[in-house]
Design a protein around this motif. Structure first.
Motif, PDB file in Angstrom:
ATOM      1  N   TRP A  22     -19.992 -34.089  46.710  1.00  0.00           N
ATOM      2  CA  TRP A  22     -20.503 -34.102  48.084  1.00  0.00           C
ATOM      3  C   TRP A  22     -21.006 -32.695  48.437  1.00  0.00           C
ATOM      4  O   TRP A  22     -20.577 -31.705  47.822  1.00  0.00           O
TER       5      TRP A  22
ATOM      6  N   THR B  78      -8.833 -37.203  50.017  1.00  0.00           N
ATOM      7  CA  THR B  78     -10.105 -37.338  49.295  1.00  0.00           C
ATOM      8  C   THR B  78     -10.272 -36.259  48.239  1.00  0.00           C
ATOM      9  O   THR B  78     -11.285 -35.584  48.158  1.00  0.00           O
TER      10      THR B  78
ATOM     11  N   ARG C 204     -13.655 -34.042  47.520  1.00  0.00           N
ATOM     12  CA  ARG C 204     -15.008 -34.591  47.726  1.00  0.00           C
ATOM     13  C   ARG C 204     -15.982 -34.109  46.652  1.00  0.00           C
ATOM     14  O   ARG C 204     -17.059 -33.566  46.935  1.00  0.00           O
TER      15      ARG C 204
ATOM     16  N   GLY D  95     -19.969 -39.664  45.417  1.00  0.00           N
ATOM     17  CA  GLY D  95     -20.504 -39.123  46.668  1.00  0.00           C
ATOM     18  C   GLY D  95     -21.985 -38.827  46.600  1.00  0.00           C
ATOM     19  O   GLY D  95     -22.765 -39.284  47.435  1.00  0.00           O
TER      20      GLY D  95
END
Length: 252
Positions: free
Chosen positions: A195, A220, A192, A12
């Motif tokens: 991120w 995710t 994530r 990410g």
């Protein structure tokens, strides 16, 4: 003939893209990327003239035809996948079809989400006297898993485990892990990883399903399980002053 590049975009954070992947994306004439799984900032340095395609809405055959057309026109193609393309990236079927067209390609590895999750948790997956093995797997869902690789079978090794693509079936994950791990086994879920909106939940097999539900984590996310998350361990021999090796003499 131009070469096709399968690029691992990493988990990410665009700064986790390799230098080689960055260079290839920046010079590509056609970029086919794996939809919302790839941070769009990874593509920010592309050429203004680059042709962009989101593969989330495409079939395998459509992707290959886009690649073939571009190569026939003398264009460089970057096929951008999330994480490392060799893990759940569905690249083998693409490469096999490219072989049929005699189109050359190269795979550029990337940082996998299980590595980013371990980094977020600030934990080492392989600790001396705890485990020296990491199992990468997933729970069976719409995509089948070989019977001998069922989660409950793999859990019997008591190794560190990274479970992909399974957080939406968290109760099933816990049920199978409990076949071998005790209920106080530490487990973490990182959504994530790397991120800006990264989210993590830490617990045990006894309470993690409830915690994940309360955190509203449904996709995710990487699941990491094993004693490496919270345990005592022996120091590594590599930096032990009493341990000799090629580059250092032991001290008494």
């Amino acid at each position: 003939m131009e070469k096709v590049f399968f690029v691992g975009a990493g988990p990410g954070d665009p700064e986790l893209l390799t230098m080689k992947g960055h260079r290839v994306i920046g010079s590509a004439d056609v970029i086919i990327y794996a939809g919302s799984l790839v941070n769009p900032k990874v593509l920010d340095h592309r050429k203004e003239s680059a042709e962009i395609h989101n593969s989330a809405k495409l079939t395998l055959e459509t992707v290959i035809q886009l690649i073939k057309k571009a190569v026939d026109e003398g264009k460089q193609v970057a096929r951008v996948h999330t994480g490392d393309p060799s893990l759940y990236g569905a690249i083998q079927e693409q490469m096999d079809l490219l072989d049929g067209y005699k189109i050359p390609y190269e795979v550029i590895p990337g940082v996998s989400s299980f590595m980013a999750a371990a980094a977020a948790l600030k934990r080492e997956l392989t600790l001396p006297d705890v485990t020296q093995t990491v199992i990468l797997t997933r729970l069976e869902g719409r995509t089948p898993v070989p019977e001998k690789e069922a989660l409950k079978e793999l859990a019997s090794h008591q190794a560190s485990m990274a479970i992909f693509l399974s957080v939406h079936m968290m109760e099933g994950v816990v049920e199978q892990l409990l076949e071998s791990y005790p209920e106080d086994t530490p487990i973490a879920v990182v959504q994530r990883a790397s991120w800006p909106d990264e989210k993590m939940v830490i617990g045990t097999l006894k309470d993690i399903a409830k915690k994940v539900q309360e955190a509203n984590i449904t996709k995710t996310a990487q699941i990491l399980v094993g004693r490496f998350l919270n345990t005592e361990y022996e120091r590594s021999k590599l930096y032990d002053p009493t341990f000799s090796h090629e580059y250092r003499e032991a001290t008494k």
